[in-house]
Design an enzyme around this catalytic site. Structure first.
Site, PDB file in Angstrom:
ATOM      1  N   GLY A 297       0.825  -1.206   0.000  1.00 20.74           N
ATOM      2  CA  GLY A 297       0.000   0.000   0.000  1.00 20.74           C
ATOM      3  C   GLY A 297       0.853   1.247   0.000  1.00 20.74           C
ATOM      4  O   GLY A 297       2.077   1.164   0.134  1.00 20.74           O
ATOM      5  N   PRO A 298       0.226   2.406  -0.139  1.00 18.08           N
ATOM      6  CA  PRO A 298       0.972   3.665  -0.176  1.00 18.08           C
ATOM      7  C   PRO A 298       1.684   3.921   1.157  1.00 18.08           C
ATOM      8  O   PRO A 298       1.340   3.293   2.160  1.00 18.08           O
ATOM      9  CB  PRO A 298      -0.113   4.720  -0.403  1.00 18.08           C
ATOM     10  N   GLY A 300       2.727   5.470   4.733  1.00 21.57           N
ATOM     11  CA  GLY A 300       1.991   6.126   5.815  1.00 21.57           C
ATOM     12  C   GLY A 300       0.598   5.592   6.079  1.00 21.57           C
ATOM     13  O   GLY A 300      -0.202   6.238   6.721  1.00 21.57           O
ATOM     14  N   VAL A 301       0.298   4.378   5.595  1.00 24.34           N
ATOM     15  CA  VAL A 301      -1.035   3.836   5.877  1.00 24.34           C
ATOM     16  C   VAL A 301      -0.987   2.837   7.028  1.00 24.34           C
ATOM     17  O   VAL A 301      -1.966   2.157   7.309  1.00 24.34           O
ATOM     18  CB  VAL A 301      -1.669   3.153   4.646  1.00 24.34           C
ATOM     19  N   GLY A 302       0.161   2.743   7.680  1.00 25.06           N
ATOM     20  CA  GLY A 302       0.225   1.926   8.885  1.00 25.06           C
ATOM     21  C   GLY A 302       0.708   0.498   8.668  1.00 25.06           C
ATOM     22  O   GLY A 302       0.444  -0.364   9.506  1.00 25.06           O
ATOM     23  N   THR A 304       3.870  -0.651   8.682  1.00 28.47           N
ATOM     24  CA  THR A 304       4.889  -0.971   9.677  1.00 28.47           C
ATOM     25  C   THR A 304       4.270  -1.091  11.057  1.00 28.47           C
ATOM     26  O   THR A 304       4.605  -1.986  11.829  1.00 28.47           O
ATOM     27  CB  THR A 304       5.961   0.132   9.706  1.00 28.47           C
ATOM     28  N   SER A 665      -5.071   3.480 -18.650  1.00 25.21           N
ATOM     29  CA  SER A 665      -6.328   3.924 -18.065  1.00 25.21           C
ATOM     30  C   SER A 665      -6.688   5.373 -18.364  1.00 25.21           C
ATOM     31  O   SER A 665      -7.736   5.857 -17.973  1.00 25.21           O
ATOM     32  CB  SER A 665      -6.316   3.689 -16.551  1.00 25.21           C
ATOM     33  N   LYS A 708      -7.969   5.130  -6.762  1.00 26.48           N
ATOM     34  CA  LYS A 708      -8.349   6.245  -7.629  1.00 26.48           C
ATOM     35  C   LYS A 708      -9.595   6.941  -7.093  1.00 26.48           C
ATOM     36  O   LYS A 708      -9.681   8.171  -7.071  1.00 26.48           O
ATOM     37  CB  LYS A 708      -8.615   5.717  -9.041  1.00 26.48           C
TER      38      LYS A 708
HETATM   39  P1  ADP Z   1       3.916   2.664   6.447  1.00 31.36           P
HETATM   40  O1  ADP Z   1       4.748   1.601   7.021  1.00 31.36           O
HETATM   41  O2  ADP Z   1       2.660   2.146   5.803  1.00 31.36           O
HETATM   42  O3  ADP Z   1       4.627   3.587   5.527  1.00 31.36           O
HETATM   43  P2  ADP Z   1       3.668   3.534   9.160  1.00 31.36           P
HETATM   44  O4  ADP Z   1       3.273   2.215   9.723  1.00 31.36           O
HETATM   45  O5  ADP Z   1       5.052   3.974   9.413  1.00 31.36           O
HETATM   46  O6  ADP Z   1       3.365   3.586   7.611  1.00 31.36           O
HETATM   47  O7  ADP Z   1       2.612   4.601   9.673  1.00 31.36           O
HETATM   48  C1  ADP Z   1       2.881   5.969   9.803  1.00 31.36           C
HETATM   49  C2  ADP Z   1       2.217   6.517  11.027  1.00 31.36           C
HETATM   50  O8  ADP Z   1       0.816   6.570  10.855  1.00 31.36           O
HETATM   51  C3  ADP Z   1       2.459   5.691  12.261  1.00 31.36           C
HETATM   52  O9  ADP Z   1       2.797   6.559  13.295  1.00 31.36           O
HETATM   53  C4  ADP Z   1       1.129   5.023  12.557  1.00 31.36           C
HETATM   54  O10 ADP Z   1       0.942   4.888  13.923  1.00 31.36           O
HETATM   55  C5  ADP Z   1       0.138   5.979  11.947  1.00 31.36           C
HETATM   56  N1  ADP Z   1      -1.019   5.267  11.436  1.00 31.36           N
HETATM   57  C6  ADP Z   1      -1.213   4.825  10.184  1.00 31.36           C
HETATM   58  N2  ADP Z   1      -2.399   4.211  10.049  1.00 31.36           N
HETATM   59  C7  ADP Z   1      -3.000   4.254  11.250  1.00 31.36           C
HETATM   60  C8  ADP Z   1      -4.261   3.790  11.753  1.00 31.36           C
HETATM   61  N3  ADP Z   1      -5.138   3.156  10.987  1.00 31.36           N
HETATM   62  N4  ADP Z   1      -4.537   4.019  13.023  1.00 31.36           N
HETATM   63  C9  ADP Z   1      -3.666   4.672  13.810  1.00 31.36           C
HETATM   64  N5  ADP Z   1      -2.474   5.142  13.411  1.00 31.36           N
HETATM   65  C10 ADP Z   1      -2.123   4.953  12.141  1.00 31.36           C
END
Ligand code: ADP
EC number: 3.4.21.-
Length: 774
Positions: A297-298, A300-302, A304, A665, A708
């Site tokens: 996924g993109p 910052g979507v959590g 990690t 697309s 999208k």
């Molecule tokens: P990725 O690995 O997808 O690039 P990260 O796991 O580093 O992103 O997430 C970035 C930050 O956003 C983290 O601090 C995380 O806690 C927060 N975050 C992302 N998604 C959520 C969520 N659904 N609920 C709570 N915090 C989230």
């Protein structure tokens, strides 16, 4: 204040895994510090030389006494040396030295050779008066002689190489009976003994134990100054430290796991569901040979942080291995020990760091592995991830197999397109889409804001961020699928507020209570401020901010500057020849403008905006279809001809020009954009579209619909045209988003055009017009 001047002759050693250097120096003389000139970065002092050999030999005050002492010393020294094996060249040399060197130099030399503690050596160096030095050394010599006698008695039968110079030092256990802890630390020899003990007591595999014992045998025979000594030692220390048999106990309870996942993350239902399924299977079947999860996924979507939560639910250690840009397979598998600066790979290093053999390893950014001359790291990863092979993973540095089968691997990636197919085959891909605005607001208020407040030492009594402000940050200051930029912006706000709060604490003056906002928090604070009034009353200083500091749009502008993204959509669509498409990138979905213009020319098509081949072909397809349908739609060029390219050049541009774009697309968008150009009509400003086209005007399905659609929603668009066969993808989109949007499912370009223009695109009318004429 006495020191020894010396000349550094050789420095050997390395910094890895911990600094370990051997310094070879030649002692010159004693000196006394007269005055310390500076201490940092290293001490510099004015010194005075104390030893002068010529002074020793030429007449000394108490020569007689000293003569007696030195004679006695000489006798003991000879006795000691003669107890050793004269056939060893070094011993013979020592014997000669005793006769040739001035007597006065002997105490220093012999003290350094016989077995003494560092303490004793230092005492001898500190002794400036010769007489004192002799007196102190004699007992040491005697002790050594006695020790040697004892040793010879016990080892009479064993005539081996113990008599080499190194072994002049008899085993202190015999001399003293016991050793103190202090001495134990000081002596390197004892360290090796300790290391050997550790190796024998560690739970390493049989094969590893064999290798280690062989190495320690070599180590014992090696002089410490050899560079290989440090290397071998490091190797053995690593082997001892590795968690061969040490593991944490899994405490897996699905209900608890669900709670942890829900508490740590808002939304992402599909991902959580899949993770729970995975954990449930693990609970039922205590065997790890399942697929490796890969979150795609993109940023910052959590991804990690879900990995971290999984480790938490299992009660396991967590370790992240960043693979972005890794292009050398030794990074994964280690360097052979023959190389200078060799070290184990990241997997083994990670195991050493966590200290257990069943951690959760997060292989971050597997899609960013690169190939190079140093081999393909993806190939090395294959071995690591394959449950059939990884129980005997052999790191080149270790050169013995290590069992990785207990490690739980989770991978993350932005796109599956660049993951090597063989690697992808071993993983189960779970797509993590971007968030909707509503989800982002919830995430911000439940997780990000409390986290940032804590990070900056603020309390909710000091700062209030209402939901509208969060929405403002999301729409005007960020345009992303994840929440990372949002998190940063919130951090920036907290920093700005922290300054205000800190300033306020310094210059607490009369607060202007009339302007304090509403709410319980504020009332509480008013009471606090009233107290503060009496403490300080510095009227000339600026007023402290009212608490809580409310972040509204003005504050936002002050802190974050003018908005980065305006709602530019309607503005850009105020001319014919512009349409909005939807694109998918590894960073999430994005809206994409397509602009067209026409001019006099020879029927050429110019395409700009770094397009790939597929996209160029789409543009040609679009033009061909429009040309063949020009009559039907009453499309004419500037001179009124139905041959659209007659004396006309067309230029299509895809901003932003610096980003490479490709994919089929954009087909429908190009058609719509050109139809707008030739008909002179405006495309509806709230419509976005995506879909591949064929020459016959059919609309084919495309990928990435979910991302999208979210992008279109983020940009405030209301109507989205998607291929009919993509209807199934709409189910994955959250209900609130779906409700706010109108979807047009198009199977043909006619339907697309009808939906894209207000009041439809007049194909029918013109046909009727034609037919009535006939
Ligand atoms: P990725 O690995 O997808 O690039 P990260 O796991 O580093 O992103 O997430 C970035 C930050 O956003 C983290 O601090 C995380 O806690 C927060 N975050 C992302 N998604 C959520 C969520 N659904 N609920 C709570 N915090 C989230």
């Amino acid at each position: 204040r006495i020191g020894t001047a010396a000349l550094a002759v050789q420095v050997v050693g390395s910094n890895w895994p911990k600094p370990h250097y051997t310094l070879l120096v030649t002692g010159l003389c004693r000196f006394q510090i007269l005055q310390l000139l500076k201490e940092k970065p290293y001490p510099v002092a004015e010194v005075q030389q104390l030893d002068r050999l010529e002074q020793f030999t030429n007449g000394h005050k108490s020569e007689e006494e000293l003569g007696e002492l030195s004679e006695q010393f000489y006798k003991y020294a000879v006795q000691l040396v003669e107890m050793l094996d004269m056939s060893v060249p070094a011993v013979a040399k020592l014997r000669r030295l005793l006769d040739n060197l001035p007597r006065e130099a002997l105490p220093d030399i012999l003290t350094s050779i016989i077995r003494t503690t560092n303490q004793e050596k230092l005492q001898i160096l500190d002794a400036v008066r010769l007489e004192e030095r002799f007196k102190m050394t004699i007992p040491l010599l005697v002790r050594q002689i006695e020790g040697l006698k004892l040793l010879q008695k016990t080892r009479k039968s064993k005539q081996d190489d113990d008599k080499r110079v190194v072994a002049i030092r008899p085993n202190r256990r015999i001399t003293h009976g016991s050793i103190t802890e202090d001495e134990e630390e000081e002596e390197d020899h004892d360290d090796v003994v300790m290391l050997e003990k550790k190796i024998r007591t560690s739970s390493m595999s049989e094969q590893a134990l064999k290798v280690c014992l062989k190495e320690i045998k070599r180590l014992k025979k090696m002089p410490q100054s050899m560079p290989e000594y440090a290397l071998t030692r490091n190797y053995l220390e690593l082997m001892v430290e590795l968690p061969w048999n040490k593991s944490t106990k899994d405490r897996l309870e699905i209900r608890a796991a669900r709670i942890v996942l829900d508490n740590d993350h808002y939304a992402m239902e599909k991902l959580k569901k899949r993770v729970l399924e995975y954990l449930a299977v693990r609970q039922l079947k205590n065997n790890l040979k399942g697929p490796i999860l890969c979150f795609v996924g993109p940023p910052g979507v959590g991804k990690t942080s879900v990995g971290r939560s999984i480790a938490k639910t299992l009660g396991r250690e967590f370790h992240r291995i960043a693979l972005g840009g890794v292009c050398d397979q030794s990074d994964i598998r280690g360097h052979r020990r023959t190389y200078v600066g060799s070290m184990p790979g990241r997997i083994i290093n990670g195991l050493k760091t966590v200290g257990v053999n069943n951690p959760v390893f997060l292989l971050d950014e597997v899609d960013k592995l690169a190939k190079s001359l140093q081999g393909d790291p993806a190939a090395a990863l294959l071995e690591v991830l394959d449950p059939e092979q990884n129980h005997s993973f052999t790191d080149h540095y270790l050169n013995v197999a290590f069992d990785l089968s207990q490690v739980l691997f989770i991978a993350t990636a932005n796109t599956t397109a660049t993951i090597p197919p063989a690697l992808l085959d071993r993983m189960e891909v779970i797509q993590v889409p971007g968030y909707t605005q509503e989800e982002k607001i919830e995430i911000a208020h439940r997780h990000l804001i409390p986290k940032q407040l804590e990070l900056h030492g603020l309390t909710p009594q000091q700062i209030q961020i209402p939901q509208v402000t969060t929405l403002g940050i999301i729409t005007r200051y960020t345009r992303e699928a994840g929440v990372r930029a949002l998190d940063r912006k919130l951090g920036a706000i907290c920093r700005a507020v922290a300054v205000k709060v800190a300033e306020g604490q310094h210059k607490e003056a009369k607060p202007d209570r009339a302007e304090v906002g509403e709410g319980e928090d504020c009332k509480e604070h008013v009471a606090e401020d009233a107290k503060a009034e009496s403490i300080s009353d510095t009227a000339d200083l600026a007023l402290p901010p009212e608490m809580p500091i409310l972040i509204d749009f003005h504050a936002l502008k002050d802190i974050l500057g003018p908005p980065l993204y305006d709602m530019e959509v309607s503005e850009r669509l105020s001319q014919p020849g512009v349409a909005i498409g939807l694109a998918w990138t590894p960073l999430g979905g994005e809206i994409m403008f397509v602009e067209a213009s026409r001019m006099d020319g020879e029927g050429q098509l110019t395409l700009t905006g770094q397009l790939g081949d597929v996209m160029k072909e789409s543009a040609h397809l679009a033009i061909s279809w429009l040309r063949s349908n020009a009559k039907r739609y009453q499309l004419t060029n500037a001179s009124g001809s139905f041959d659209l390219l007659d004396n006309t050049d067309i230029h299509l541009h895809f901003p932003a020009g610096a980003v490479t774009k490709d994919g089929p697309s954009a087909g429908v968008t190009i058609v719509t954009c050109l139809a707008s150009l030739f008909s002179g009509r405006l495309v509806c400003s709230d419509v976005a579209m995506t879909g591949e086209i064929t020459l016959r005007g059919l609309v084919l399905p495309v990928g990435g619909i979910k991302d999208k659609v979210l992008a279109a929603h983020r940009a405030g668009l209301k109507r989205i045209i998607i291929p009919q066969r993509n209807e199934k993808d709409l189910e994955e989109i959250a209900a609130p988003v779906r409700q706010e949007l109108t979807f047009v499912l198009a199977a043909s370009l006619e339907q697309v055009l009808n939906a894209a223009f207000d009041g439809g695109f007049a194909a029918k009318a013109s046909l009727e017009h034609f037919s009535s004429k006939l």
